[in-house]
Design an enzyme around this catalytic site. Sequence first.
Site, PDB file in Angstrom:
ATOM      1  N   HIS A 184     -25.649  61.610  41.039  1.00  0.00           N
ATOM      2  CA  HIS A 184     -24.869  61.088  42.159  1.00  0.00           C
ATOM      3  C   HIS A 184     -25.388  61.551  43.524  1.00  0.00           C
ATOM      4  O   HIS A 184     -25.534  60.758  44.452  1.00  0.00           O
ATOM      5  CB  HIS A 184     -23.425  61.546  41.944  1.00  0.00           C
ATOM      6  N   ASP A 208     -22.565  67.152  47.728  1.00  0.00           N
ATOM      7  CA  ASP A 208     -22.583  66.325  46.533  1.00  0.00           C
ATOM      8  C   ASP A 208     -22.999  67.152  45.318  1.00  0.00           C
ATOM      9  O   ASP A 208     -22.839  68.375  45.306  1.00  0.00           O
ATOM     10  CB  ASP A 208     -23.519  65.119  46.783  1.00  0.00           C
ATOM     11  N   SER A 248     -18.182  55.969  47.139  1.00  0.00           N
ATOM     12  CA  SER A 248     -19.215  57.015  47.248  1.00  0.00           C
ATOM     13  C   SER A 248     -20.530  56.447  47.746  1.00  0.00           C
ATOM     14  O   SER A 248     -21.297  57.144  48.400  1.00  0.00           O
ATOM     15  CB  SER A 248     -19.499  57.639  45.882  1.00  0.00           C
TER      16      SER A 248
END
Length: 757
Positions: free
Chosen positions: A206, A138, A532
């Site tokens: 994220h 990520d 996600s």
Amino acid sequence: MAQPMNVFFIFTLIVISITSSSSTDDHQAYIVHMDKSMMPSPFSNHHHWYTSVLSSLSDEVPATHLYTYYHVMDGFSAVLTMSQLKQLQKMPAHLATFEEKLGQLHTTRTPTFLGLKKEAGLWPVSGFGEDMIIGIFDTGIWPESKSFHDEGMPEAPSRWRGKCEAKGFCNKKLIGARSFSQGMKHLKEKISKTDDYDSPRDFDGHGTHTSSTAAGSHVQFANYFGYANGTATGIAPKAQLAMYKVLFFNDSSEAAATDTLAGMDQAIEDGVDLMSLSLGFPDTPFYQNPIAIGAFAAMEKGILVSCSAGNSGPLAYTVHNAAPWITTVGAGTVDRDFVAYVTPGDQSYGTLIGKSVFPKNLLVEKVHIYYGYGNRSKESCAYKSLDPKDVKGKYIFCEFDDALSLIELETKGAAGAIISSDLGNLLFADYFTFPFVVLERKLGKLLKKYIINTKNASINVKYGETLLGVKPAPQVAYFSSRGPSRRSPWILKPDILAPGFDILAAWAPNRKSAQIGDDYLFSDFKLESGTSMACPHVVGVAALLKSTHRDWSPAAIRSAMMTTADIRDNNEDIIIDMITSKPGTSLDYGAGLVNPNKAMDPGLVYDIQPEDYINYLCAMGYTPHEIRIISKTPEVNCANATLDLNYPSFILILNNTNTTRCTFQRTLTNVGMSSCSYRAEVNTPPSGMNVVVKPSMIFFEGKYSTAKFEVIVDVDISGATRIKGGYFGNSAYLSWLEVNGHHVVRSPIVSAFDASS
Ligand SMILES: *[C@@H]1O[C@H](CO)[C@@H](O)[C@H](O)[C@H]1NC(C)=O
Ligand SMILES: *[C@@H]1O[C@H](CO)[C@@H](O)[C@H](O)[C@H]1NC(C)=O
Ligand SMILES: *[C@@H]1O[C@H](CO)[C@@H](O)[C@H](O)[C@H]1NC(C)=O
Ligand SMILES: *[C@@H]1O[C@H](CO)[C@@H](O)[C@H](O)[C@H]1NC(C)=O
Ligand SMILES: *[C@@H]1O[C@H](CO)[C@@H](O)[C@H](O)[C@H]1NC(C)=O
Ligand SMILES: *[C@@H]1O[C@H](CO)[C@@H](O)[C@H](O)[C@H]1NC(C)=O
Ligand SMILES: *[C@@H]1O[C@H](CO)[C@@H](O)[C@H](O)[C@H]1NC(C)=O
């Protein structure tokens, strides 16, 4: 984050970039597959051989080595000129070369919604995922986040070979953190030192979010500006995390294929047990897709790889990461709403509840409400038609059902807005940058009646409320990518659904988490939506299962999750599609919503061996050369080619004739302790579909004994209408019901046209 253009682009994750790096000079990065067996004997290892090959290539500028790959493929990546590439391609040991590609992100109460309980079920049985290491690929991680505290965590297992590149980053929760940026750095115009950290630290937020979703530690009173206040916890709170940063920020976060392969290669070397990738690359054949290639090597080593399905829904044929050795995860809603209370001045109208995630616990009293006086056309709220002097200091009342108007709404100095629309639930938290509330149309009509009948209409608005136990949930998130897979339609994808809408998890505290007007707000936790967010839920459940059943293969773990998933929502109805409010099909939600406690004890599993996937690739029409790039096996034998994998779901691809028959062969393995028997039951095939199961009773001796059966599906589409881009009818289900026992092993059966029909 780029400003979204309309409601279908709201998500921050998954959309796949079609960009391949086109440098103006002829100097660019390539992934080079080599025949390892042809390494000349003087070389002691492959790395030396590859660097020697590179230095032998002549041109004005030397070739630059990026990475040597040991596990995910045989070969390396390098920056080459066209002339160097041509020299390389002439070498007998050269197998194939692919250009650099870019992939993009597929943008806590969820453990409770999934039924996880401290006292009973999979959580205590699995030790909350203890001794499992989850590799997350990520944007990096914010190690100081409370979600990564290591109180009560054991030391990293002795088998762990990973490390932390950054000093002071790791502890007993976060046991590895590395960063892979060689490929991205070469794309000069794509990376800026000031726009990201050249370390495993998360610039975007994220990666911190996905990591804490999968395996975050307990954090009390976690909330998003007061919403969703409670104890945040990852799905596998005792599992350990290793961050492999492969995404770097430039307007949005992007990953280079060379870096992604390097991260997955290193994770295999380090010894992760599971991998989670909430990103996707352009839709290419599997042998050109870095995630598909890396995941194949991982699967061979017993590592389960969970990937996001993409945010390109709700249309058919939009699913990504659809290789059959990957667990592909779609996104659903949870049973939680964020709301505001709207009370008209006239008490007899009561209090109206509407959707709002305005990031402030605000109480507005006796504010005037303006409704396009003099021009009550439907458009009266469009930003063009409001006069600031009419609305200053007031709330405006608007009606519309098109998402674009919702997003383009501008208040022209108004204090806030009440919108009458049935689309409120589609809005992510990020959209509430000024005080507004979306009332369902029937409540909007009531408010309108009050406004029209009242001289000086005014309202009170109370923001900041969270409702739990909301029904129906889950619904399939409208953005969640749908099957069938364009390139591999013979395996039903996505596999499974997990929470992916307004998910609360940790965030980079220096990164915008909300916005009011032009002011940025910051917070340790953020609500995010996307497949996600769904993907790390499933990797967390898989960690709990693997911790409980050490001997299960990735296919067995996926089978356990799929055959026990819930196809009904909390109203006991078939899971609906959020955008149509109609029952979804397994092309939307796969086998259903993951149910961890049931997955712990599935009774039977459909297992798959690595060579079965090769037989599938053979039947897809890949050449032995192309298959070798994925499997690294020098001798690919396609004698047993078949599209019929031992998968826990069934999809029949319709011919261009009115009738199609498909026979599926399957083998079930008993993972229960004792001998047992099961009987087949087929539920609700749509009209025109006929399903026969032979034999209809199967018997198992003891643990690990197997039984074979076949399913013959006939579909007659004469007179039927094609629905939703090639879907045909609802899903049927084959359930194996244990005789004198409680196990139910359920698989969806669906028919669809392929993308070319
Ligand atoms: C970010 O990407 C855009 C478009 O690819 C490019 O024009 C820009 O120069 C990049 N910014 C940096 C800082 O590299
Ligand atoms: C969260 O809940 C706790 C306990 O109920 C409370 O003390 C705290 O003020 C709440 N936080 C917010 C921001 O609402
Ligand atoms: C009412 O608003 C609409 C849309 O902005 C506009 O086209 C129309 O001319 C307006 N009518 C009057 C009477 O102002
Ligand atoms: C309407 O409200 C304003 C502000 O509260 C007040 O000054 C005015 O007198 C009110 N008019 C009527 C007709 O009630
Ligand atoms: C094909 O399947 C048969 C029967 O299972 C097996 O004996 C044979 O080894 C397989 N051939 C290859 C190339 O995998
Ligand atoms: C339909 O397609 C299958 C392959 O998917 C093929 O085996 C079969 O022969 C076809 N049937 C007809 C009637 O064309
Ligand atoms: C297929 O079905 C349609 C009715 O939906 C019919 O008109 C047509 O004749 C059928 N074709 C064949 C080959 O049976």
